[in-house]
Design a protein around this motif. Structure first.
Motif, PDB file in Angstrom:
ATOM      1  N   ARG A 106    -107.320 -19.326  -6.065  1.00 40.81           N
ATOM      2  CA  ARG A 106    -108.565 -20.088  -5.863  1.00 40.81           C
ATOM      3  C   ARG A 106    -108.369 -21.546  -6.270  1.00 40.81           C
ATOM      4  NH1 ARG A 106    -111.631 -16.812  -8.362  1.00 40.81           N
ATOM      5  NH2 ARG A 106    -112.374 -15.768  -6.504  1.00 40.81           N
ATOM      6  N   ASP A 107    -107.679 -21.778  -7.402  1.00 41.00           N
ATOM      7  CA  ASP A 107    -107.444 -23.153  -7.858  1.00 41.00           C
ATOM      8  C   ASP A 107    -106.574 -23.931  -6.865  1.00 41.00           C
ATOM      9  OD1 ASP A 107    -108.960 -22.707 -10.121  1.00 41.00           O
ATOM     10  OD2 ASP A 107    -107.245 -22.324 -11.416  1.00 41.00           O
ATOM     11  N   GLU A 108    -105.545 -23.278  -6.328  1.00 43.75           N
ATOM     12  CA  GLU A 108    -104.688 -23.950  -5.348  1.00 43.75           C
ATOM     13  C   GLU A 108    -105.458 -24.284  -4.075  1.00 43.75           C
ATOM     14  OE1 GLU A 108    -100.352 -22.021  -6.533  1.00 43.75           O
ATOM     15  OE2 GLU A 108    -101.715 -20.888  -5.233  1.00 43.75           O
ATOM     16  N   LEU A 109    -106.320 -23.378  -3.645  1.00 41.26           N
ATOM     17  CA  LEU A 109    -107.137 -23.646  -2.461  1.00 41.26           C
ATOM     18  C   LEU A 109    -108.090 -24.813  -2.703  1.00 41.26           C
ATOM     19  CD1 LEU A 109    -107.929 -19.976  -1.440  1.00 41.26           C
ATOM     20  CD2 LEU A 109    -106.525 -21.600  -0.158  1.00 41.26           C
ATOM     21  N   THR A 110    -108.644 -24.894  -3.908  1.00 46.48           N
ATOM     22  CA  THR A 110    -109.557 -25.988  -4.252  1.00 46.48           C
ATOM     23  C   THR A 110    -108.791 -27.314  -4.257  1.00 46.48           C
ATOM     24  OG1 THR A 110    -110.919 -24.500  -5.570  1.00 46.48           O
ATOM     25  CG2 THR A 110    -111.134 -26.859  -6.019  1.00 46.48           C
ATOM     26  N   GLU A 111    -107.591 -27.322  -4.819  1.00 50.34           N
ATOM     27  CA  GLU A 111    -106.767 -28.527  -4.846  1.00 50.34           C
ATOM     28  C   GLU A 111    -106.403 -28.974  -3.431  1.00 50.34           C
ATOM     29  OE1 GLU A 111    -103.344 -27.832  -7.285  1.00 50.34           O
ATOM     30  OE2 GLU A 111    -104.567 -27.419  -9.057  1.00 50.34           O
ATOM     31  N   GLN A 112    -106.070 -28.019  -2.557  1.00 48.61           N
ATOM     32  CA  GLN A 112    -105.729 -28.346  -1.175  1.00 48.61           C
ATOM     33  C   GLN A 112    -106.920 -28.947  -0.435  1.00 48.61           C
ATOM     34  OE1 GLN A 112    -104.278 -24.732   0.596  1.00 48.61           O
ATOM     35  NE2 GLN A 112    -102.416 -24.718  -0.635  1.00 48.61           N
ATOM     36  N   ALA A 113    -108.098 -28.412  -0.687  1.00 52.17           N
ATOM     37  CA  ALA A 113    -109.308 -28.909  -0.026  1.00 52.17           C
ATOM     38  C   ALA A 113    -109.659 -30.308  -0.510  1.00 52.17           C
ATOM     39  CB  ALA A 113    -110.471 -27.958  -0.273  1.00 52.17           C
ATOM     40  N   ALA A 114    -109.353 -30.615  -1.770  1.00 56.97           N
ATOM     41  CA  ALA A 114    -109.691 -31.926  -2.331  1.00 56.97           C
ATOM     42  C   ALA A 114    -108.719 -32.999  -1.873  1.00 56.97           C
ATOM     43  CB  ALA A 114    -109.699 -31.843  -3.839  1.00 56.97           C
TER      44      ALA A 114
END
Length: 115
Positions: A106-114
């Motif tokens: 989830r954290d990696e997906l959030t970083e990618q989206a940002a």
């Protein structure tokens, strides 16, 4: 009725079992639901941590994540990853499990989206 996914001819590959008599019909691998395994990875645990905690193989944990990415709880988040590893984990290509990428947390997906 018992349904299995990932059931190629060679028996060393794990299968996702869907049996109404087991875990209320939730998909599972060796008695652990695919949602529980994938949820740990989505939550930030490494695939290797999940392997150690549940006594499963890397192949089994990745298959659980793939199953949840194809048609389960994390389809929206892991659809791209699941499509990338689909042929290998689905049994249509030779499998080098160590060469497959882990699904993103989830954290990696959030970083990618940002980014």
């Amino acid at each position: 009725m018992r349904h299995t996914e990932g059931m190629p001819a060679d028996q060393d590959r794990p299968v996702v079992v869907i049996d109404p008599a087991l875990a209320f019909g939730r998909p599972q691998i060796k008695g652990v639901t695919t949602g529980a395994l994938a949820g740990r990875v989505m939550g930030g645990d490494s695939v290797n941590d999940v392997v150690e905690d549940f006594g499963l193989t890397r192949r089994e944990v990745l298959l659980a994540c793939w199953h949840e990415g194809i048609q389960g709880e994390f389809q929206r988040q892991w659809g791209g990853w699941a499509a990338e590893v689909h042929a290998a984990l689905g049994g249509w290509e030779p499998l080098d499990v160590d060469a497959l990428p882990d699904p993103p947390s989830r954290d990696e997906l959030t970083e990618q989206a940002a980014a």
